[in-house]
Scaffold this active site. Structure first.
Site, PDB file in Angstrom:
ATOM      1  CG  HIS A 366      16.074   3.491 -19.829  1.00  0.00           C
ATOM      2  ND1 HIS A 366      16.295   2.646 -20.894  1.00  0.00           N
ATOM      3  CD2 HIS A 366      16.722   4.625 -20.117  1.00  0.00           C
ATOM      4  CE1 HIS A 366      17.060   3.258 -21.779  1.00  0.00           C
ATOM      5  NE2 HIS A 366      17.324   4.451 -21.337  1.00  0.00           N
ATOM      6  CB  CYS A 679       3.725  -8.763 -13.054  1.00  0.00           C
ATOM      7  SG  CYS A 679       4.814  -7.350 -13.030  1.00  0.00           S
TER       8      CYS A 679
END
Length: 748
Positions: A366, A679
């Site tokens: 993250h 993607c």
């Protein structure tokens, strides 16, 4: 006997303290220290070896060996008994040094007449600084008391080294710490290049008083500090919001157990009794625990090392008063240096940062996602950066190559500035294409979307010329909090995202946690292969309360406007059917409650596992859209973990077999008349993006900065011609098409 040993130890440490305080050069200090240690311990020899560079130890001072060997005798890490002590971070105590495995005879030192050998590492919290050695003519083993006493002395030497007591100048031959240019090779986690100055996320605690004058006073300070530490940990455990799961309790309880460890406290009290200050005692135990745990093969024990490190650092900050806010001013163009960092902490810095360099981290973590959102380069796995860098040091970060230049030479800096200037010039060229379509010379148009995960991304939607958000990562709102966000908070945030998209579509991907994205309030699963474990939709279908709450927030945020929902990591049609059913139940519930509804709802899936390419045709017909998750699909297709540097670069996206899989997916979506997008990182690489378009993909989603270069290339070539190049390569039996594609591009 013990009292005399304690008294001798404290006397020696006081001498070292006086040497540290006195004027004089680094060499003079080292010469005095070796003399006093040999005298105090009654040994014939005392020698200090310091690292000249990360792989080379140098004899920097000696009492008892030949003086001419100083600064001439050098050993590689692991070479000889001294090199073995340094490499393993462990003592060697022997009465017959020449008979020990790995012994290296160095005739220039004259040490052959001293068979007894005790070597102790000089180290500071995982940083190897050198080796302290004592030797005797008589063959004997050193006692436990002598070993312990020498370890205490080595700890003081480590602190004196950190304080710069032995640093050389240009005129002598002593090592010069933190002076030389240094190139570190890490791993690219976010591309881009930046020049700036070091800003340490957690400035190192400097122990200015390694020696304690009054053991009782130091012991009282330690007890006071430990009491404050325990109180803060207990408060943290009590205040933690478990989000109703209770999973996090075990982690915090382990943390509390360390803080209340009696053996930890007892060992620090023993160090103080022998003459260390409270701070130095904490650091000595932190260093020796780190050396022990790093040798362990048990991954659980190695993980606990982080807990112990964190506790020791907290205690050091309490004792020294050196909090994170040390009063230092953030330099111009700050580049953040840290061992690791959470997304919330990284977001606090915001757009002030020009780049980030981490010792740990992962490509898909993250922190990497936040760095992408802030559009700043990120290099991970840059070993030793936190010990080598000082606040304010000039630094260059090359996110494209995964290279960091610390204190660079002017020639390196000049070449680097040229690279940055060329990149800026190219971005200015791309700005003129912002409002033009990505239409090739053959008339084929490709829609270019952007990936996002934060409100900070949304200004890029207009600026980059993206036609919408092909992937909005919703997990970041969960990762940056220490509790489960409330439905109202999420609805408000999603509403702002839709408002800021100004009518352009936003594909909201439901929570994709697990693998390398572990929520701070959720117990890690300790899975052997988390990328293929309990993650994404698997977590959502098991913990349906969280999935339902997120879907309710999305429905309420989209009132009066269309809603696009995408479920991640679908591996089987039944998972999509279950998730779809839950969404429809929430839609019906909201309607029954009389809430206003979205004007339209489109539901899609991310195709990230090869299994889904072979799903029944009914799956494709059920979907309103499908998005290929290229990063995961590629790692599962080639069985190559993208966090593993040894294998991740071995497999090429333009491999014929991988392109054949993409063609099969494209054909199945065309047959079902379902829109398909790609993607992932490869969508933002111009050559790969062009190849996908030639295969038949008409929508690509990438980071905002990649849209300009991809559009620029598409508008200059014929996609139909490239399709023929691909077909020719396949008919020739080529296993990789990169060469024919790049050669064709060069001719254009």
């Amino acid at each position: 006997m013990h009292d005399r040993k304690d008294s001798d130890s404290r006397k020696l440490l006081r001498r070292l303290k006086e040497i540290l305080a006195a004027a004089g050069g680094g060499q003079d200090r080292l010469d005095q220290i070796t003399h006093h240690i040999a005298d105090s311990m009654g040994t014939d020899v005392c020698s200090i070896y310091l690292f000249r560079d990360p792989q080379t130890l140098e004899l920097c001072a000696t009492e008892g060996l030949r003086a001419e060997a100083v600064h001439q005798t050098r050993l590689r890490l692991g070479e000889g008994l001294v090199g073995r002590v340094a490499r393993a971070g462990r003592n060697i105590n022997t009465e017959n040094a020449p008979a020990e495995p790995g012994f290296r005879f160095m005739p220039e030192t004259g040490e052959e007449v001293f068979p007894s050998f005790l070597g102790v590492p000089i180290q500071r919290v995982g940083e190897k600084l050198g080796v302290l050695v004592v030797q005797c003519r008589e063959a004997r083993l050193f006692s436990d008391d002598e070993i312990y006493g020498l370890e205490v002395v080595a700890m003081v030497l480590a602190e004196m080294t950190e304080l710069g007591a032995f640093q050389g100048s240009q005129s002598d031959s002593m090592p010069q710490a933190h002076r030389f240019p240094l190139m570190l090779r890490g791993t690219t986690a976010q591309e881009g290049a930046a020049e700036g100055h070091v800003w340490l996320h957690e400035p190192r605690v400097v122990v200015a008083n390694p020696v304690g004058d009054d053991p009782e006073k130091e012991r009282a300070r330690l007890h006071e500090g430990v009491a404050m530490l325990r109180e803060s940990v207990d408060r943290m455990v009590g205040a933690a919001d478990m989000g109703g799961t209770g999973d996090h309790t075990e982690i915090l309880e382990t943390y509390r157990m360390f803080a209340h460890s009696r053996s930890w406290l007892k060992r620090m009290e023993e160090d103080i009794r022998l003459g260390l200050s409270a701070e130095a005692a904490v650091e000595k135990e932190q260093s020796s625990a780190r050396a022990r745990m790093e040798m362990s093969a048990d991954p659980y024990l190695r993980d606990r090392l982080h807990d112990l490190d964190d506790l020791s650092n907290r205690l050091l900050r309490i004792l020294t008063g050196q909090g994170r806010d040390t009063g230092a001013e953030m330099p111009e163009r700050p580049i953040l240096i840290a061992r690791n960092i959470g997304p919330a902490e990284l977001l606090e810095y915001g757009r002030k940062l020009k780049g980030v360099v981490l010792e740990e981290g992962s490509v898909g973590s993250h922190a990497a996602v936040v760095a992408r959102a802030l559009t700043i380069p990120l290099v991970i796995h840059a070993s030793r950066i936190t010990t080598e860098a000082l606040n304010g040091d000039p630094i260059l970060i090359d996110g494209d190559q995964g290279i960091v230049h610390l204190r660079p030479e002017e020639t390196v800096a000049t070449a680097f500035r040229d690279k940055i200037a060329m990149q800026a010039e190219a971005q200015n060229r791309y700005a003129s294409l912002r409002n033009l379509p990505a239409t090739a010379t053959c008339g084929t148009t490709v829609q270019l979307y952007m990936n996002a995960g934060l409100m900070a991304d949304l200004p890029s939607l207009e600026g980059s010329g993206a036609e919408g958000v092909g992937l909005f990562r919703t997990e970041l709102q969960f990762l940056i909090r220490n509790h489960v966000p409330r439905r109202g908070e999420l609805a408000q945030l999603y509403r702002r995202v839709i408002d800021n998209s100004h009518g352009k579509p936003v594909m909201f991907r439901t929570l994709d946690i697990g693998s390398d994205k572990v929520l701070p309030y959720m117990k890690p699963q300790d899975e052997p292969n988390p990328a293929m474990g309990w993650r994404a939709i698997r977590v959502g279908l098991d913990k349906r309360g969280v999935l339902r709450m997120q879907l309710q927030a999305l429905i309420r945020a989209s009132v009066g406007r269309p809603l696009h929902v995408m479920f991640p990591f679908i591996a089987d049609i039944s998972e999509y059917e279950d998730a779809y059913r839950i969404l429809m139940q929430e839609m019906s519930r909201e309607q029954r409650l009389g809430h206003e509804m979205p004007t339209d709802i489109r539901v899609g899936a991310m195709l990230e596992t090869p299994s889904l390419a072979f799903a029944p045709q009914r799956f494709f017909e059920m979907c309103d859209f499908v998005s290929i998750g290229g990063n995961d699909l590629k790692q599962f297709f080639f069985a190559a973990d993208r966090e593993n540097e040894r294998v991740r670069r071995r497999y090429d996206t333009l491999n014929t077999s991988f392109l054949a899989l993409l063609e099969q997916i494209i054909a199945r979506c065309e047959a079902a008349r379902v829109p398909l997008s790609f993607c992932g990182e490869d969508a933002g690489r111009p050559v790969e993006a062009l190849t996908f378009a030639a295969l038949g993909l008409r929508r690509l989603s990438m980071r905002p900065a990649s849209i300009g270069p991809v559009k620029h290339l598409i508008r200059r070539v014929s996609i139909a011609e490239l399709r023929q190049v691909i077909e020719d390569g396949k008919s020739q039996g080529l296993t990789n098409l990169r060469r024919p594609i790049t050669e064709w591009l060069a001719r254009q």
